[in-house]
Scaffold this motif. Structure first.
Motif, PDB file in Angstrom:
ATOM      1  N   GLU A 215      30.859  56.124 126.978  1.00 29.39           N
ATOM      2  CA  GLU A 215      30.165  54.675 126.918  1.00 29.39           C
ATOM      3  C   GLU A 215      30.053  54.298 125.235  1.00 29.39           C
ATOM      4  O   GLU A 215      29.932  53.078 124.884  1.00 29.39           O
ATOM      5  CB  GLU A 215      28.881  54.875 127.444  1.00 29.39           C
ATOM      6  CG  GLU A 215      28.138  53.551 127.401  1.00 29.39           C
ATOM      7  CD  GLU A 215      28.812  52.598 128.506  1.00 29.39           C
ATOM      8  OE1 GLU A 215      28.604  51.334 127.977  1.00 29.39           O
ATOM      9  OE2 GLU A 215      29.307  52.834 129.603  1.00 29.39           O
ATOM     10  N   PHE A 216      29.734  55.398 124.470  1.00 36.61           N
ATOM     11  CA  PHE A 216      29.320  54.992 123.366  1.00 36.61           C
ATOM     12  C   PHE A 216      30.475  54.541 122.366  1.00 36.61           C
ATOM     13  O   PHE A 216      30.227  54.344 121.085  1.00 36.61           O
ATOM     14  CB  PHE A 216      28.519  56.501 122.415  1.00 36.61           C
ATOM     15  CG  PHE A 216      29.342  57.633 122.503  1.00 36.61           C
ATOM     16  CD1 PHE A 216      30.539  57.992 121.929  1.00 36.61           C
ATOM     17  CD2 PHE A 216      28.869  58.409 123.537  1.00 36.61           C
ATOM     18  CE1 PHE A 216      31.352  59.032 121.936  1.00 36.61           C
ATOM     19  CE2 PHE A 216      29.693  59.858 123.812  1.00 36.61           C
ATOM     20  CZ  PHE A 216      30.723  60.003 123.126  1.00 36.61           C
ATOM     21  N   LEU A 217      31.936  54.763 122.557  1.00 37.05           N
ATOM     22  CA  LEU A 217      32.790  54.351 121.836  1.00 37.05           C
ATOM     23  C   LEU A 217      33.235  52.931 122.444  1.00 37.05           C
ATOM     24  O   LEU A 217      34.341  52.466 121.865  1.00 37.05           O
ATOM     25  CB  LEU A 217      33.897  55.328 121.945  1.00 37.05           C
ATOM     26  CG  LEU A 217      33.599  56.533 121.227  1.00 37.05           C
ATOM     27  CD1 LEU A 217      34.967  57.606 120.963  1.00 37.05           C
ATOM     28  CD2 LEU A 217      33.602  56.157 119.509  1.00 37.05           C
ATOM     29  N   ARG A 218      32.912  52.374 123.665  1.00 37.65           N
ATOM     30  CA  ARG A 218      33.614  51.320 124.078  1.00 37.65           C
ATOM     31  C   ARG A 218      33.532  50.107 123.379  1.00 37.65           C
ATOM     32  O   ARG A 218      34.351  49.185 123.726  1.00 37.65           O
ATOM     33  CB  ARG A 218      32.963  51.000 125.558  1.00 37.65           C
ATOM     34  CG  ARG A 218      33.191  52.460 126.529  1.00 37.65           C
ATOM     35  CD  ARG A 218      32.916  52.062 127.991  1.00 37.65           C
ATOM     36  NE  ARG A 218      33.396  53.353 128.688  1.00 37.65           N
ATOM     37  CZ  ARG A 218      33.020  53.289 130.354  1.00 37.65           C
ATOM     38  NH1 ARG A 218      32.278  52.446 130.704  1.00 37.65           N
ATOM     39  NH2 ARG A 218      33.336  54.315 130.813  1.00 37.65           N
ATOM     40  N   ASN A 219      32.807  49.825 122.324  1.00 34.31           N
ATOM     41  CA  ASN A 219      32.764  48.671 121.622  1.00 34.31           C
ATOM     42  C   ASN A 219      33.388  48.753 120.201  1.00 34.31           C
ATOM     43  O   ASN A 219      33.566  47.698 119.565  1.00 34.31           O
ATOM     44  CB  ASN A 219      31.151  48.182 121.110  1.00 34.31           C
ATOM     45  CG  ASN A 219      30.467  47.892 122.319  1.00 34.31           C
ATOM     46  OD1 ASN A 219      31.085  47.090 123.133  1.00 34.31           O
ATOM     47  ND2 ASN A 219      29.302  47.999 122.328  1.00 34.31           N
ATOM     48  N   SER A 220      34.185  50.000 120.077  1.00 31.24           N
ATOM     49  CA  SER A 220      34.631  50.377 118.656  1.00 31.24           C
ATOM     50  C   SER A 220      36.193  50.224 118.757  1.00 31.24           C
ATOM     51  O   SER A 220      36.804  49.942 119.802  1.00 31.24           O
ATOM     52  CB  SER A 220      34.434  51.818 118.272  1.00 31.24           C
ATOM     53  OG  SER A 220      32.849  51.896 118.123  1.00 31.24           O
ATOM     54  N   ILE A 221      36.836  50.339 117.678  1.00 33.19           N
ATOM     55  CA  ILE A 221      38.081  50.251 117.537  1.00 33.19           C
ATOM     56  C   ILE A 221      38.858  51.928 117.313  1.00 33.19           C
ATOM     57  O   ILE A 221      38.304  52.533 116.538  1.00 33.19           O
ATOM     58  CB  ILE A 221      38.620  49.702 116.021  1.00 33.19           C
ATOM     59  CG1 ILE A 221      38.148  48.314 116.191  1.00 33.19           C
ATOM     60  CG2 ILE A 221      40.283  49.824 115.939  1.00 33.19           C
ATOM     61  CD1 ILE A 221      38.356  47.450 114.789  1.00 33.19           C
ATOM     62  N   ILE A 222      39.713  52.291 118.262  1.00 33.55           N
ATOM     63  CA  ILE A 222      40.283  53.447 118.189  1.00 33.55           C
ATOM     64  C   ILE A 222      41.696  53.544 117.944  1.00 33.55           C
ATOM     65  O   ILE A 222      42.531  52.777 118.317  1.00 33.55           O
ATOM     66  CB  ILE A 222      40.089  54.109 119.683  1.00 33.55           C
ATOM     67  CG1 ILE A 222      38.731  53.872 120.308  1.00 33.55           C
ATOM     68  CG2 ILE A 222      40.173  55.759 119.593  1.00 33.55           C
ATOM     69  CD1 ILE A 222      37.618  54.399 119.612  1.00 33.55           C
ATOM     70  N   LEU A 223      42.181  54.416 116.775  1.00 38.49           N
ATOM     71  CA  LEU A 223      43.461  54.569 116.551  1.00 38.49           C
ATOM     72  C   LEU A 223      43.644  55.846 117.319  1.00 38.49           C
ATOM     73  O   LEU A 223      43.586  57.035 117.115  1.00 38.49           O
ATOM     74  CB  LEU A 223      43.552  54.900 114.937  1.00 38.49           C
ATOM     75  CG  LEU A 223      42.925  54.120 114.015  1.00 38.49           C
ATOM     76  CD1 LEU A 223      42.640  54.399 112.532  1.00 38.49           C
ATOM     77  CD2 LEU A 223      43.533  52.750 114.119  1.00 38.49           C
ATOM     78  N   GLN A 224      44.827  55.422 118.096  1.00 38.18           N
ATOM     79  CA  GLN A 224      45.188  56.660 119.009  1.00 38.18           C
ATOM     80  C   GLN A 224      46.548  56.754 119.474  1.00 38.18           C
ATOM     81  O   GLN A 224      47.309  55.636 119.313  1.00 38.18           O
ATOM     82  CB  GLN A 224      44.368  56.399 120.615  1.00 38.18           C
ATOM     83  CG  GLN A 224      44.652  55.261 121.194  1.00 38.18           C
ATOM     84  CD  GLN A 224      43.898  55.073 122.656  1.00 38.18           C
ATOM     85  OE1 GLN A 224      42.760  55.416 122.585  1.00 38.18           O
ATOM     86  NE2 GLN A 224      44.709  54.550 123.480  1.00 38.18           N
ATOM     87  N   THR A 225      46.996  58.103 119.624  1.00 37.73           N
ATOM     88  CA  THR A 225      48.486  58.185 120.019  1.00 37.73           C
ATOM     89  C   THR A 225      48.978  57.664 121.281  1.00 37.73           C
ATOM     90  O   THR A 225      50.149  57.474 121.725  1.00 37.73           O
ATOM     91  CB  THR A 225      48.960  59.522 119.841  1.00 37.73           C
ATOM     92  OG1 THR A 225      47.862  60.521 120.267  1.00 37.73           O
ATOM     93  CG2 THR A 225      48.966  59.904 118.524  1.00 37.73           C
ATOM     94  N   PHE A 226      47.893  57.788 122.364  1.00 42.60           N
ATOM     95  CA  PHE A 226      48.299  57.269 123.654  1.00 42.60           C
ATOM     96  C   PHE A 226      48.461  55.804 123.765  1.00 42.60           C
ATOM     97  O   PHE A 226      47.597  54.994 123.367  1.00 42.60           O
ATOM     98  CB  PHE A 226      47.004  57.776 124.496  1.00 42.60           C
ATOM     99  CG  PHE A 226      47.457  57.473 125.946  1.00 42.60           C
ATOM    100  CD1 PHE A 226      48.351  58.071 126.703  1.00 42.60           C
ATOM    101  CD2 PHE A 226      46.608  56.580 126.574  1.00 42.60           C
ATOM    102  CE1 PHE A 226      48.373  57.547 128.115  1.00 42.60           C
ATOM    103  CE2 PHE A 226      46.644  56.120 127.951  1.00 42.60           C
ATOM    104  CZ  PHE A 226      47.529  56.612 128.680  1.00 42.60           C
ATOM    105  N   GLY A 227      49.394  55.552 124.524  1.00 44.60           N
ATOM    106  CA  GLY A 227      49.341  54.005 124.824  1.00 44.60           C
ATOM    107  C   GLY A 227      50.621  53.755 125.854  1.00 44.60           C
ATOM    108  O   GLY A 227      51.792  54.503 125.998  1.00 44.60           O
ATOM    109  N   VAL A 228      50.302  53.030 126.902  1.00 48.88           N
ATOM    110  CA  VAL A 228      51.053  52.634 128.121  1.00 48.88           C
ATOM    111  C   VAL A 228      51.215  51.260 128.173  1.00 48.88           C
ATOM    112  O   VAL A 228      50.117  50.750 128.239  1.00 48.88           O
ATOM    113  CB  VAL A 228      50.869  53.567 129.213  1.00 48.88           C
ATOM    114  CG1 VAL A 228      51.064  54.924 129.251  1.00 48.88           C
ATOM    115  CG2 VAL A 228      49.527  53.162 129.816  1.00 48.88           C
ATOM    116  N   ARG A 229      52.189  50.640 128.828  1.00 43.83           N
ATOM    117  CA  ARG A 229      52.266  49.296 129.385  1.00 43.83           C
ATOM    118  C   ARG A 229      51.518  49.226 130.723  1.00 43.83           C
ATOM    119  O   ARG A 229      51.304  50.131 131.704  1.00 43.83           O
ATOM    120  CB  ARG A 229      53.639  48.816 129.582  1.00 43.83           C
ATOM    121  CG  ARG A 229      54.306  48.710 128.418  1.00 43.83           C
ATOM    122  CD  ARG A 229      55.961  47.990 128.479  1.00 43.83           C
ATOM    123  NE  ARG A 229      56.628  48.729 129.429  1.00 43.83           N
ATOM    124  CZ  ARG A 229      57.398  49.614 128.867  1.00 43.83           C
ATOM    125  NH1 ARG A 229      57.458  49.888 127.634  1.00 43.83           N
ATOM    126  NH2 ARG A 229      58.085  50.248 129.880  1.00 43.83           N
ATOM    127  N   GLY A 230      50.574  48.246 130.861  1.00 42.37           N
ATOM    128  CA  GLY A 230      49.809  48.030 132.136  1.00 42.37           C
ATOM    129  C   GLY A 230      48.791  48.594 131.495  1.00 42.37           C
ATOM    130  O   GLY A 230      48.227  49.191 130.830  1.00 42.37           O
TER     131      GLY A 230
END
Length: 445
Positions: A215-230
């Motif tokens: 919850e405490f990160l839901r407004n922020s910007i995350i640089l992440q290796t995970f990504g999927v379409r959909g």
């Protein structure tokens, strides 16, 4: 009488002339005094400004502003800053327990393993021209928390069970020490989540999905290796897909002995975890059984060089291969994607729905192949057809040094490298900048 009147008039004129001259000299003196006063005030102003310390400068790791010399060293120039829309980033100086502590001693793995983008991005930002030492000038705020350096004593793998509590503590620190988190509810703050399921901070997808983004990160910007379409719970947050970390020094060393134009005597290569009998872990099969299917189908095929055990110099094998298999593991992404591209081996991506990093800079369709997880039984035929038709063209595209550079992180920002691509992506999110939103609200354009 007339003579007396004439003398009186002359005397009056003379007195008037002296009075005027006295007034003129008086005004001239005041004008000179006023000029001197202005000059002294300006000098005093610049003298004070020059020695005035930057506000809250004690919160920075480095005490020096990025210089023109540093820009030159990093292959930057003032025009390059236009690529980032004038963006400025403030980097919080957190207590050592959040980052520097993990780098102490002989823990070199912390800054070199596949999750080390969190360390590399932090280091590069510290000397970047986009960094500001004055937080009130910042568009975005970078919160450097290293969560992947807690290696398990059982298997040596990164253990991120403490990630959520560590990040929550970091947010508590910055929100209590500074006003910037609370005023935007964290929407202009940036974090790195460079591990399996990114901002969900779990290594198992079922747990990651069920708990979602904290919850405490839901407004922020995350640089992440995970990504999927959909849709997926672990990307239901403002984010940028970044590549996993591969040491540019290791790539450079491999290329010295095995250049990309060298002999490639391995047709299809893979080295990594492949289960002979898939193990059921927490209700899931590793790699969704894809790697097991590859081993069973091609383990005795002379065209395929498949190895299950670790080998420190395996990059030299990649440099000898034409095709490098990049099947999913627990998560869809893999460091093999970066290593294959960097060493001139055509990546064969077997991970349904994967989103790849920096598509604007890396022409994935021109440098890689994609095979559906359900189609691995026909993998050999696919590779043979490509080898007989357009392999040479794909290899030529792979040799573009700009493609390799876009996926590798360095200690400083260099034009076109992975951190540069991160900054380009972040500059597209300046609509979240509290500073800029306030300027629009105040009618300042």
């Amino acid at each position: 009488m007339q003579q007396e009147t004439s003398r009186s008039m002359k005397k009056t004129k003379k007195s008037s002339f002296h009075a005027k001259m006295k007034l003129f000299h008086s005004r001239k003196s005041r004008y000179k005094f006023f000029k001197c006063a202005i000059f002294l005030s300006i000098c005093l102003y610049f003298l004070i400004c020059r020695h005035k310390p930057a506000a809250i400068s004690t919160t920075t790791i480095s005490r020096s502003e990025p210089s023109l010399a540093l820009m030159a060293e990093n292959n930057l120039d003032s025009s390059a800053l236009g690529s980032f829309n004038g963006m400025k980033i403030y980097v919080y100086d957190l207590p050592a327990k959040f980052n520097r502590k993990w780098l102490r001693g002989n823990n070199e793995r912390c800054s070199n393993h596949l999750f080390a983008a969190e360390v590399a991005i932090h280091r590069a930002l510290m000397s970047s021209e986009v960094r500001t030492l004055e937080p009130r000038q910042a568009d975005l705020f970078f919160v450097p928390v290293y969560v992947s350096c807690n290696f398990s004593e059982v298997n040596g793998f990164p253990a991120i069970g403490h990630a959520r509590s560590l990040i929550a503590a970091a947010i508590q620190h910055v929100s209590s020490m500074f006003p910037f988190w609370n005023r935007s509810r964290g929407s202009d703050h940036v974090f790195v989540a460079s591990h399996d399921f990114g901002s969900c901070f779990h290594t198992m997808e079922d747990r990651a999905k069920s708990e979602g983004v904290p919850e405490f990160l839901r407004n922020s910007i995350i640089l992440q290796t995970f990504g999927v379409r959909g849709k997926h719970p672990c990307q239901e947050v403002e984010h940028v897909v970044v590549p996993p970390y591969v040491s540019p020094e290791s790539v450079s060393a491999t290329l010295k002995s095995s250049p990309v134009t060298g002999r490639r005597d391995i047709f299809a290569f893979f080295r990594g975890k492949m289960e002979v009998h898939p193990k059921n872990v927490s209700g899931q099969f590793y790699s969704k059984r894809v790697r097991t299917a590859i081993l069973r189908r091609y383990g005795n095929d002379g065209r395929f060089y498949l190895r299950r055990h670790r080998f420190a110099g395996y990059q030299s094998e990649i440099a000898r291969a034409k095709f490098c298999l990049c099947p999913l593991g627990w998560a869809p992404w893999s460091p093999r994607l970066v290593e294959s591209v960097a060493l001139g081996c055509v990546p064969v991506i077997i991970a349904d729905g994967i989103r790849l990093p920096f598509p604007a800079a890396v022409p994935w369709a021109d440098i890689s192949l994609t095979v559906a997880e359900a189609d691995v039984d026909g993998l050999g035929g696919v590779l043979e057809r490509v080898a007989a038709t357009n392999l040479t063209a794909i290899q030529r595209n792979l040799r573009d040094p700009r493609v390799r550079k876009a996926l590798l992180f360095g200690d400083t920002v260099s034009e076109g490298d992975a951190t540069w691509q991160v900054l380009v992506a972040l500059s597209g999110k300046l609509g979240r900048s509290h500073k800029r939103l306030k300027r629009v609200t105040d009618g300042i354009f």
